[in-house]
Design a protein around this motif. Structure first.
Motif, short mmCIF file in Angstrom:
data_model
loop_
_atom_site.label_atom_id
_atom_site.label_comp_id
_atom_site.label_asym_id
_atom_site.label_seq_id
_atom_site.Cartn_x
_atom_site.Cartn_y
_atom_site.Cartn_z
N PRO A 125 2.11 -13.88 0.32
CA PRO A 125 1.39 -14.35 -0.57
C PRO A 125 0.11 -14.30 -0.24
O PRO A 125 -0.61 -14.45 -1.25
N ASP A 126 -0.55 -12.93 0.39
CA ASP A 126 -1.62 -12.82 0.31
C ASP A 126 -1.43 -11.49 -0.50
O ASP A 126 -2.40 -10.90 -0.84
N GLY A 127 -0.16 -10.99 -1.03
CA GLY A 127 -0.41 -9.49 -1.82
C GLY A 127 -0.21 -8.54 -1.35
O GLY A 127 -0.89 -7.21 -1.96
N ASN A 128 -0.03 -8.57 0.12
CA ASN A 128 0.09 -7.22 0.93
C ASN A 128 1.55 -7.22 0.56
O ASN A 128 2.47 -7.48 0.94
N ILE A 129 1.89 -5.43 0.55
CA ILE A 129 3.03 -4.93 0.64
C ILE A 129 3.86 -4.94 1.96
O ILE A 129 3.35 -4.47 3.36
N VAL A 130 5.18 -5.41 2.17
CA VAL A 130 5.94 -6.29 3.50
C VAL A 130 6.75 -4.76 3.95
O VAL A 130 6.93 -5.11 4.88
N ARG A 131 7.51 -4.56 2.66
CA ARG A 131 9.12 -4.43 2.92
C ARG A 131 9.15 -3.73 1.72
O ARG A 131 8.37 -3.93 -0.21
N TYR A 132 9.37 -2.04 1.46
CA TYR A 132 10.69 -1.88 0.32
C TYR A 132 12.10 -2.06 0.52
O TYR A 132 12.45 -2.00 1.53
N GLU A 133 11.97 -2.42 -0.70
CA GLU A 133 13.94 -2.56 -0.75
C GLU A 133 13.78 -1.48 -1.65
O GLU A 133 13.95 -1.14 -3.17
N GLY A 134 15.71 -0.79 -1.56
CA GLY A 134 15.83 0.63 -2.18
C GLY A 134 17.63 1.05 -3.06
O GLY A 134 17.85 0.91 -2.10
N GLN A 135 17.42 1.67 -3.98
CA GLN A 135 19.09 2.03 -3.96
C GLN A 135 18.80 3.90 -4.09
O GLN A 135 18.04 4.19 -4.56
N VAL A 136 19.94 4.45 -3.32
CA VAL A 136 19.42 6.12 -3.14
C VAL A 136 21.01 6.13 -3.94
O VAL A 136 22.34 5.57 -3.50
N THR A 137 20.22 7.28 -4.54
CA THR A 137 22.34 8.08 -5.50
C THR A 137 21.94 9.84 -5.20
O THR A 137 21.07 10.00 -5.31
N ASP A 138 23.09 9.69 -4.45
CA ASP A 138 23.29 11.53 -4.16
C ASP A 138 23.23 11.86 -5.02
O ASP A 138 24.55 11.65 -5.67
N ILE A 139 22.87 13.02 -5.93
CA ILE A 139 22.23 13.83 -6.87
C ILE A 139 22.66 15.51 -6.57
O ILE A 139 22.29 15.81 -7.79
N THR A 140 23.49 15.48 -5.58
CA THR A 140 23.26 17.21 -4.82
C THR A 140 24.11 18.06 -6.19
O THR A 140 23.55 18.67 -6.70
N GLN A 141 25.10 17.42 -6.88
CA GLN A 141 26.40 17.90 -7.40
C GLN A 141 25.61 18.02 -8.78
O GLN A 141 26.17 19.36 -9.46
N LEU A 142 24.84 17.34 -8.91
CA LEU A 142 24.15 16.68 -10.53
C LEU A 142 23.59 18.03 -10.44
O LEU A 142 23.65 19.19 -11.00
#
Length: 764
Positions: free
Chosen positions: A356-373
């Motif tokens: 509520p105070d505008g501070n970042i508490v965590r990150y949420e994300g999605q990761v894709t393996d693009i090694t072959q690409l």
């Protein structure tokens, strides 16, 4: 003060009490041990001086010489103690002298450290000070005794000892004996008093210290009881807090239940992490992507995302900057580290979650393996670069091949007629010298054409199985003349070297060009090293080293300690006509030719160089399992002549036809000359005798030289043939490698070249 600090304070106080008691006890033990050692030393001292007095008295009575020596030996103990004492009284005493003195004084080595300790640090205590004074007095009396002994010895040896003098000497000895006994008694009394006083003081100190320790321990006991009470109170608070957290967790688990299935079963990697760099949760797909057995395994092993997950810390820094600035990152690409240490390329899309105070508490994300690409993009880029390079090389090759045919035909006529003119001219005349210059210029042009063909891989070669060591050794003398006396040529052959299959002349071309380049890179004196080796590259190694090919190879390397090259020059060294030399010192075709020769023999080349650190060029040639063909020494015999054999000569270039006919006639051959394949067929049919040899150009109108030879063999089954051309066409060679059994002479050729190959073919 909190409970933790109280416990630390209690432990510290107890430690101080125990340490104090230990130090006091240890110091007291050292003092008492030192006093005991001095008492023991005094006994030895007293025994020794009494023995000395006895021996000296006997010497006065008997005059026996051994009595004087026994007297002197008896004084070693007090004199040793004296040496130790005198060294201890110095400002900067030497421990070795002190120890040796006490040892000479008969003291046990184990007692010496405590004796030194007592003397150094407690010599000013009253009883010890008095004991030392008596020690000093005893040393003076020993000196007096020694002086009496010396005088007595002198009188006895020289027969000067009278009865009256002997009586006086014995009286002096007796007087010294009494004074020494008094000094010993006072020394023993003071040392004993010091021991008693020290023991009493230590008892008082330890008693006081023990009383203080008991009081402090009582205080600490009260403190520990208070700490236990505080801990019990906090335990209850923590239990209540844990109960509240348990209830909250259950509520949270219920609220997340409907999302868990998606999170667990997603094929993409999903995660939650703190801004500080710790994973809160990851799904199985993300753990599997990084090589971990489970999400729990991943989170147990990665405690710092920046150093353990990101390969490049800068990627993590930019990633956080973007999230802090915009709150969201889409398709952020970076290299991630797997559990086994390998790397993979990933694409990360993440959003920041705020409180509520505008501070970042965590990150949420999605990761894709693009090694072959990424690998596909890299391979595509490399293939495109290779394709562009191949196109460029092919263009140069087509240009070289197209030019070489007509250019070499012209050179054949120029050099051939010049050679004939030289033979007919006066060697002493000006024309002879001019013709030699023309021939020299022609050979220079011939070399340039040969270099172009070598680079374009259209140079005519006749490969054979050979051992590189033998070929290199055969031209070392020539290479040393080539580089000059100021440069040291070092040859390091590998024993048991594998065989390779290539034209021996190409080895000479490679080494000559590389050694000349190395020579030009060295200012003044220097060193060039030629080495051979065997090496095997596997697929894994080649995957990490661009340009390398899997397989078994023979390595030929040429190194120098010259000026070296920067990256810009390295990127262009194989380009035709690229040179860093002055225009009159190089054509820029040397390394291009080396490159073409290596590629023509299915090898590859690598260059290692830095400015100021010299250059190493490594050539890798494929191993060949065939049997090595011995190097044949080139014949130095005169030009071989014909024996009247009939030769059918076919050449569509009239000047070359006329020149070749003239050369063959001068060699005593019968020549049937034709400027077209059809004309040659007609001459062959009309000729009534035997035709021994066909000498034909390869590239001609109507049909090529190979087709002509096949037609003529139907008329003359035993017909032998030689092809001549400015460069090899696919009719008789593949990628410049002559087909088995094909005889070939390269234009432009000399009279000697043509005579030798014709004689060789006819005599086979």
């Amino acid at each position: 003060m909190n409970s933790k600090k109280k416990i630390i304070a209690a432990v510290l106080v107890i430690f101080i009490i125990i340490s104090g008691l230990f130090l006091i006890g240890k110091s007291g033990f050292s003092i008492l041990s030192g006093l005991r050692a001095f008492v023991g030393g005094e006994g030895l001292w007293a025994k020794s001086q009494k023995e000395a007095v006895f021996q000296l008295t006997q010497y006065v009575f008997t005059g026996e010489e051994n009595r004087y020596q026994l007297f002197v030996d008896s004084l070693k103990v007090p004199l040793g103690d004296k040496a130790a004492r005198l060294e201890l009284e110095k400002t900067d005493p030497v421990d070795g002298i002190i120890i040796q003195g006490f040892i000479d004084g008969g003291n046990h080595p184990a007692d010496i450290p405590t004796m030194i300790f007592l003397y150094k640090y407690f010599k000013n205590i009253d009883y010890i000070r008095k004991a030392i004074e008596q020690w000093q007095e005893g040393d003076r009396l020993i000196e007096d005794l020694l002086e009496i002994g010396v005088q007595t010895n002198h009188a006895i040896i020289n027969n000067l000892m009278s009865r009256e003098q002997a009586v006086q000497t014995l009286a002096a000895i007796d007087n010294l004996q009494k004074r020494l006994n008094d000094a010993e008694d006072l020394f023993s009394s003071n040392i004993s008093s010091a021991a008693r006083e020290t023991a009493n003081q230590l008892s008082v100190i330890m008693l006081c210290f023990s009383l203080v320790g008991i009081i402090l321990c009582f205080i600490m006991l009260r403190l520990i009881v208070g700490i236990i009470s505080d801990l019990n109170h906090k335990k209850k608070l923590l239990e209540n807090q844990a109960e509240q957290e348990s209830q909250f967790k259950k509520a949270l688990e219920k609220s997340e239940e409907k999302y868990r299935s998606i999170f667990e079963n997603s094929v993409e990697g999903l995660f939650q992490s703190t801004p500080e760099g710790r994973f809160i949760s990851v799904n199985p797909a993300f753990a599997k992507m990084l090589g971990y057995a489970s999400p729990e395994d991943l989170m147990a092993n990665i405690s710092d995302i920046a150093s353990q997950y990101y390969v490049n810390h800068e990627d993590r820094h930019r990633y956080k900057q973007l999230l802090q600035k915009t709150g969201i990152v889409k398709f952020y690409e970076f290299k991630a580290r797997c559990r086994d240490g390998s790397h993979l390329w990933v694409s990360d899309s993440t959003r920041a979650i705020y409180d509520p105070d505008g501070n970042i508490v965590r990150y949420e994300g999605q990761v894709t393996d693009i090694t072959q690409l990424k690998q596909a993009e890299k391979e595509k880029s490399e293939l495109e670069a290779q394709y562009r390079q191949a196109q460029k090389m092919e263009s140069v090759g087509r240009l070289a091949g197209g030019v070489a045919h007509d250019y070499n035909n012209a050179l054949t006529a120029i050099m051939g007629y010049t050679e004939l003119a030289i033979m007919d001219s006066d060697p002493a005349g000006p024309l002879h010298a001019d013709l030699n210059q023309v021939l020299k210029a022609g050979r220079r042009a011939q070399d340039i054409t040969r270099q172009l063909l070598a680079f374009a891989r259209k140079q005519t070669i006749s490969p054979r199985v050979l051992n590189l060591n033998n070929n290199v050794e055969s031209i070392l003398k020539m290479l040393r003349r080539l580089i000059g006396e100021d440069i040291d040529l070092i040859w390091l052959p590998e024993t048991g070297l594998w065989s390779v299959k290539m034209d021996p002349s190409q080895i000479d071309q490679i080494l000559a060009n590389l050694c000349v380049n190395a020579r030009d890179a060295i200012v003044g004196v220097g060193k060039i090293t030629i080495e051979t080796d065997t090496i095997v590259f596997d697929s894994a190694y080649c995957a990490d080293h661009s340009g390398f090919i899997p397989g078994e190879f023979v390595q030929l390397s040429v190194s120098d300690n010259g000026c070296g090259m920067d990256k810009e020059i390295l990127n262009n060294i194989f380009e035709p006509f690229f040179t860093t030399k002055d225009s009159d010192k190089g054509t820029g075709l040397g390394l291009s030719m080396v490159y073409g020769i290596v590629k023509q023999n299915n090898g590859f080349i690598n260059v290692y160089s830095e400015p100021g650190k010299g250059t190493t060029i490594k050539i890798y040639l494929p191993r060949d399992e065939g049997k090595v063909v011995e190097i044949q020494e080139e014949s130095t015999a005169k030009i071989p002549q014909g024996q009247g054999e009939t030769i059918l000569l076919v050449e569509d270039d009239l000047p070359i036809l006329e020149l070749t006919e003239k050369i063959l006639n001068s060699l005593d051959y019968t020549v049937l000359a034709a400027d077209t394949p059809k004309g040659a067929m007609k001459l062959a049919r009309e000729h009534t005798g035997k035709i021994h040899l066909l000498v034909t150009d390869v590239i001609m109108p109507e049909m090529n030289g190979l087709e002509l030879s096949e037609h003529l063999q139907s008329l003359f089954p035993d017909l032998k043939y030689i092809f001549m051309s400015g460069y090899t066409a696919n009719a008789i060679a593949h990628h410049g490698v002559l087909d088995e059994g094909v005889n070939f002479v390269q234009k432009p050729f000399s009279k000697n070249d043509l005579a030798k190959i014709i004689r060789k073919v006819l005599d086979e």
